[in-house]
Design an enzyme around this catalytic site. Structure first.
Site: not given
Ligand code: DGL
Length: 258
Positions: A10-11, A43, A73, A148, A180, A182
């Site tokens: 993931d990011s 994103g 992600c 984050e 997402c 997150h």
């Molecule tokens: N957790 C990621 C997703 O599911 C990345 C979000 C991001 O870095 O903007 O899209």
């Protein structure tokens, strides 16, 4: 039996919400979790950039001898998965397909990142399995930086969640997909905002079920100790500090630096 680890990326910390679901039902697998903290957020980036980042991660994970890769992600699943699947000879899982295949509702909401929403991959993938479904998509760009920074359950995150979810108020949705990875970090606040009648879906759950079945059917299950190795493309100590401080997901893990 295959004792090689599973690669997952993931990011940032979002993919941990997927890793947690995988660890729950696959306690004897080892994982290498790659957080691309150097390039977060994904994103708001272009498809070209997301493919480039994802390619580098996949090649790194392959060099660590992983047996399969999970894109934890939503953005990379939307924008890079088709490229990765075509160019690499290793099984690759994305978070969209398992939920797209299993959703049965007629009227749903999805929240995801800006690039993920703009790609229309969610609607396209869901309509492959269920063409008779109304889908309402909303981008929530501020939630990733808030997650984050560990700002879940704060006034500011509550205000943003209220603002984004207002879009669903008159839509009569019965489920909301957290598109997402997150976003499950805000699960309680989202539930509070939408009420208990809407089913809130963490994409890690259907993914984990499909993924376990795949490992079993392909004789790829392991009998390891459940070791998790964390990699961060940016500052490793800062990432680990974030994990230890703000995340209880580490209870399962043994950390080491490759
Ligand atoms: N957790 C990621 C997703 O599911 C990345 C979000 C991001 O870095 O903007 O899209």
């Amino acid at each position: 039996m295959d004792s090689r680890p599973i690669g997952i990326f993931d990011s940032g910390i979002g993919g941990l919400t997927v890793l947690k679901e995988l660890v729950k039902i696959l306690p004897n697998e080892d994982f290498i979790y790659y957080a691309d903290t150097k390039h977060i957020p994904y994103g708001n980036k272009s498809q070209k950039q997301i493919i480039e980042y994802s390619k580098n991660i996949v090649e790194f994970l392959i060099s660590k001898n992983v047996k399969v890769i999970v894109i934890a992600c939503g953005t990379a699943s939307s924008l890079a998965y088709p490229y990765l699947k075509e160019h690499y000879n290793i099984p690759i899982f994305n978070i969209i397909k398992p939920i797209a295949q299993s959703i049965k509702d007629k009227n749903i909401g999805i929240i995801a990142t800006k690039s993920s929403v703009a790609s229309h991959v969610w609607e396209n993938e869901i309509s492959k399995y269920n063409s008779n479904i109304n889908i309402h998509l909303v981008a929530c760009p501020v939630l990733v930086p808030l997650a984050e920074k560990g700002l879940q359950n704060t006034f500011i995150s509550k205000q943003y969640i209220k603002h984004y979810l207002k879009e669903f108020k008159d839509k009569n949705i019965t489920s909301l997909i957290l598109g997402c990875t997150h976003y499950p970090i805000f699960y309680e606040q989202i539930t509070e905002e939408l009420g208990n009648n809407i089913n809130i879906i963490n994409v890690g759950t259907p993914l984990a079920i499909d993924f376990k079945k795949f490992l079993y059917d392909s004789s790829l299950l392991a009998n390891n100790t459940g070791n998790i190795t964390y990699i961060a493309s940016g500052n490793y100590n800062a990432f680990m500090h974030k994990l230890n401080k703000r995340n209880r997901l580490l209870v399962y893990s043994v950390c080491q630096i490759i």
